[in-house]
Design a protein around this motif. Structure first.
Motif, mmCIF file in Angstrom:
data_model
loop_
_atom_site.group_PDB
_atom_site.id
_atom_site.type_symbol
_atom_site.label_atom_id
_atom_site.label_comp_id
_atom_site.label_asym_id
_atom_site.label_seq_id
_atom_site.Cartn_x
_atom_site.Cartn_y
_atom_site.Cartn_z
ATOM 1 N N LEU A 105 0.862 -1.176 0.000
ATOM 2 C CA LEU A 105 0.000 0.000 0.000
ATOM 3 C C LEU A 105 0.900 1.228 0.000
ATOM 4 O O LEU A 105 1.919 1.271 0.698
ATOM 5 C CB LEU A 105 -0.889 0.002 1.240
ATOM 6 C CG LEU A 105 -2.014 1.040 1.300
ATOM 7 C CD1 LEU A 105 -3.057 0.752 0.233
ATOM 8 C CD2 LEU A 105 -2.663 1.035 2.688
ATOM 9 N N ALA A 106 0.533 2.235 -0.809
ATOM 10 C CA ALA A 106 1.411 3.406 -0.921
ATOM 11 C C ALA A 106 0.618 4.630 -1.344
ATOM 12 O O ALA A 106 -0.487 4.529 -1.897
ATOM 13 C CB ALA A 106 2.511 3.131 -1.936
ATOM 14 N N LEU A 107 1.201 5.783 -1.099
ATOM 15 C CA LEU A 107 0.740 7.028 -1.704
ATOM 16 C C LEU A 107 1.434 7.161 -3.049
ATOM 17 O O LEU A 107 2.668 7.106 -3.133
ATOM 18 C CB LEU A 107 1.105 8.226 -0.826
ATOM 19 C CG LEU A 107 0.231 8.516 0.386
ATOM 20 C CD1 LEU A 107 0.894 9.593 1.244
ATOM 21 C CD2 LEU A 107 -1.159 8.958 -0.027
ATOM 22 N N THR A 108 0.665 7.308 -4.105
ATOM 23 C CA THR A 108 1.222 7.412 -5.456
ATOM 24 C C THR A 108 0.525 8.550 -6.206
ATOM 25 O O THR A 108 -0.591 8.942 -5.857
ATOM 26 C CB THR A 108 1.039 6.106 -6.242
ATOM 27 O OG1 THR A 108 -0.364 5.840 -6.404
ATOM 28 C CG2 THR A 108 1.691 4.928 -5.532
ATOM 29 N N PRO A 109 1.154 9.068 -7.255
ATOM 30 C CA PRO A 109 0.494 10.108 -8.059
ATOM 31 C C PRO A 109 -0.743 9.550 -8.751
ATOM 32 O O PRO A 109 -0.805 8.368 -9.111
ATOM 33 C CB PRO A 109 1.569 10.498 -9.078
ATOM 34 C CG PRO A 109 2.861 10.068 -8.468
ATOM 35 C CD PRO A 109 2.535 8.835 -7.693
ATOM 36 N N ASP A 110 -1.711 10.415 -8.963
ATOM 37 C CA ASP A 110 -2.937 10.008 -9.642
ATOM 38 C C ASP A 110 -2.783 9.980 -11.158
ATOM 39 O O ASP A 110 -3.656 9.450 -11.855
ATOM 40 C CB ASP A 110 -4.083 10.953 -9.270
ATOM 41 C CG ASP A 110 -4.524 10.771 -7.825
ATOM 42 O OD1 ASP A 110 -4.571 9.624 -7.363
ATOM 43 O OD2 ASP A 110 -4.802 11.784 -7.159
ATOM 44 N N GLN A 111 -1.714 10.547 -11.677
ATOM 45 C CA GLN A 111 -1.463 10.579 -13.114
ATOM 46 C C GLN A 111 0.032 10.752 -13.339
ATOM 47 O O GLN A 111 0.762 11.037 -12.390
ATOM 48 C CB GLN A 111 -2.234 11.736 -13.760
ATOM 49 C CG GLN A 111 -1.885 13.100 -13.200
ATOM 50 C CD GLN A 111 -2.891 14.159 -13.614
ATOM 51 O OE1 GLN A 111 -4.031 14.166 -13.181
ATOM 52 N NE2 GLN A 111 -2.446 15.048 -14.474
ATOM 53 N N PRO A 112 0.505 10.545 -14.552
ATOM 54 C CA PRO A 112 1.938 10.731 -14.804
ATOM 55 C C PRO A 112 2.380 12.143 -14.417
ATOM 56 O O PRO A 112 1.694 13.113 -14.701
ATOM 57 C CB PRO A 112 2.061 10.490 -16.314
ATOM 58 C CG PRO A 112 0.916 9.593 -16.643
ATOM 59 C CD PRO A 112 -0.209 10.041 -15.750
ATOM 60 N N GLU A 113 3.517 12.213 -13.773
ATOM 61 C CA GLU A 113 4.054 13.491 -13.291
ATOM 62 C C GLU A 113 5.465 13.657 -13.861
ATOM 63 O O GLU A 113 6.442 13.147 -13.304
ATOM 64 C CB GLU A 113 4.092 13.532 -11.765
ATOM 65 C CG GLU A 113 2.725 13.447 -11.092
ATOM 66 C CD GLU A 113 1.960 14.768 -11.148
ATOM 67 O OE1 GLU A 113 2.513 15.752 -11.666
ATOM 68 O OE2 GLU A 113 0.811 14.805 -10.648
ATOM 69 N N ALA A 114 5.564 14.376 -14.976
ATOM 70 C CA ALA A 114 6.846 14.503 -15.672
ATOM 71 C C ALA A 114 7.906 15.161 -14.806
ATOM 72 O O ALA A 114 9.069 14.733 -14.789
ATOM 73 C CB ALA A 114 6.653 15.282 -16.966
ATOM 74 N N ALA A 115 7.542 16.205 -14.076
ATOM 75 C CA ALA A 115 8.525 16.909 -13.255
ATOM 76 C C ALA A 115 9.043 16.015 -12.129
ATOM 77 O O ALA A 115 10.243 16.013 -11.827
ATOM 78 C CB ALA A 115 7.918 18.185 -12.685
ATOM 79 N N LEU A 116 8.155 15.244 -11.516
ATOM 80 C CA LEU A 116 8.557 14.360 -10.423
ATOM 81 C C LEU A 116 9.469 13.249 -10.939
ATOM 82 O O LEU A 116 10.481 12.912 -10.307
ATOM 83 C CB LEU A 116 7.316 13.774 -9.754
ATOM 84 C CG LEU A 116 7.530 12.813 -8.584
ATOM 85 C CD1 LEU A 116 8.388 13.459 -7.489
ATOM 86 C CD2 LEU A 116 6.182 12.368 -8.020
ATOM 87 N N SER A 117 9.132 12.670 -12.086
ATOM 88 C CA SER A 117 9.985 11.627 -12.674
ATOM 89 C C SER A 117 11.354 12.185 -13.046
ATOM 90 O O SER A 117 12.388 11.537 -12.823
ATOM 91 C CB SER A 117 9.307 11.019 -13.906
ATOM 92 O OG SER A 117 8.131 10.330 -13.538
#
Length: 249
Positions: A105-117
């Motif tokens: 179980l984790a907190l994850t982005p709801d959509q692709p996040e280019a800046a975070l990647s």
């Protein structure tokens, strides 16, 4: 002693406070915290299902734990973190939410996040000069999970397999959950617990340096560095990748 570059924030940030209480430990102070009560799951069982992320401290991995290369010191690493934070501008993540990640179980982005990647890939590259090569024991331990040739190549070259195109940002909230009922109870409770900070934009303006005094010890926050530069993670990554291509041409 090992170090890690983590996605984290100041001790007073609601995300950090909620995450620390969920896991039952404050990595800033080392103090044990009371975990929230979960209907249908007793406190001892909740504690047992969160042992691994509790030891690492609430975080999102950017540069996985590493020992310092010969010739490098902690002071050198801290100075590099300060220089990194002075270069890179804060950026926004549209939203995080509680989700299963395999059997975790984790907190994850709801959509692709280019800046975070890009930020994660940049951390892998910028702090690589400080990383000592993995020991044979570490390599064999990782290989027991059955890595693909590409993942194995990433691990041997960069010290961690899940980077670059294989990276998926997550802030781990549990051990591997083998029981479906327990997994549902944890997921439902976590969605309520983190509701204050999920489903909304978040400005990412810090990066954390965590330390592990000896193998198996709990990770502690060494420092949280405030991002105050002018270069976006995407542009900084493009620049360092361009430099690498020139050097290898």
């Amino acid at each position: 002693m090992r170090y890690a570059i983590y996605f984290a924030a100041d001790a007073g940030d609601p995300l950090m406070q909620l995450g620390n209480h969920w896991l039952g430990r404050d990595p800033f102070t080392g103090k044990t915290l009371t975990q929230p009560a979960i209907d249908g799951l007793d406190a001892d069982r909740f504690e047992a299902l969160t042992t691994d992320p509790r030891r690492y401290g609430f975080h999102g991995t950017l540069k996985a734990p590493f020992s310092l290369k010969n010739g490098k010191s902690e002071a050198d690493l801290v100075a590099a973190c300060q220089a990194f934070a002075a270069d890179i501008a804060p950026f926004e993540v549209k939203s995080l939410s509680v989700n299963p990640l395999g059997r975790f179980l984790a907190l994850t982005p709801d959509q692709p996040e280019a800046a975070l990647s890009a930020f994660a890939a940049l951390c892998v590259r910028r702090f690589e000069p400080f990383r000592a090569p993995l020991s044979e024991a570490d390599l064999e331990r990782r290989r027991k999970s059955g890595l693909s040739p590409k993942l194995d190549s990433y691990m041997t070259s960069w010290g961690y397999p899940y980077i670059f195109d294989e990276f998926r940002f997550h802030m781990t909230l549990s051990n591997k959950l083998e029981n479906d009922t327990e997994a549902r109870l944890l997921a439902s409770a976590a969605k309520t617990h983190f509701s204050e900070v999920t489903g909304q934009p978040r400005t990412c303006a810090q990066v954390g340096l965590y330390t592990e005094q000896e193998r198996g010890a709990p990770f502690q926050v060494h420092s949280i560095f405030q991002l105050h530069g002018d270069t976006s993670p995407e542009n900084a990554l493009a620049e360092i990748e361009g430099q690498t291509r020139k050097e290898t041409a």
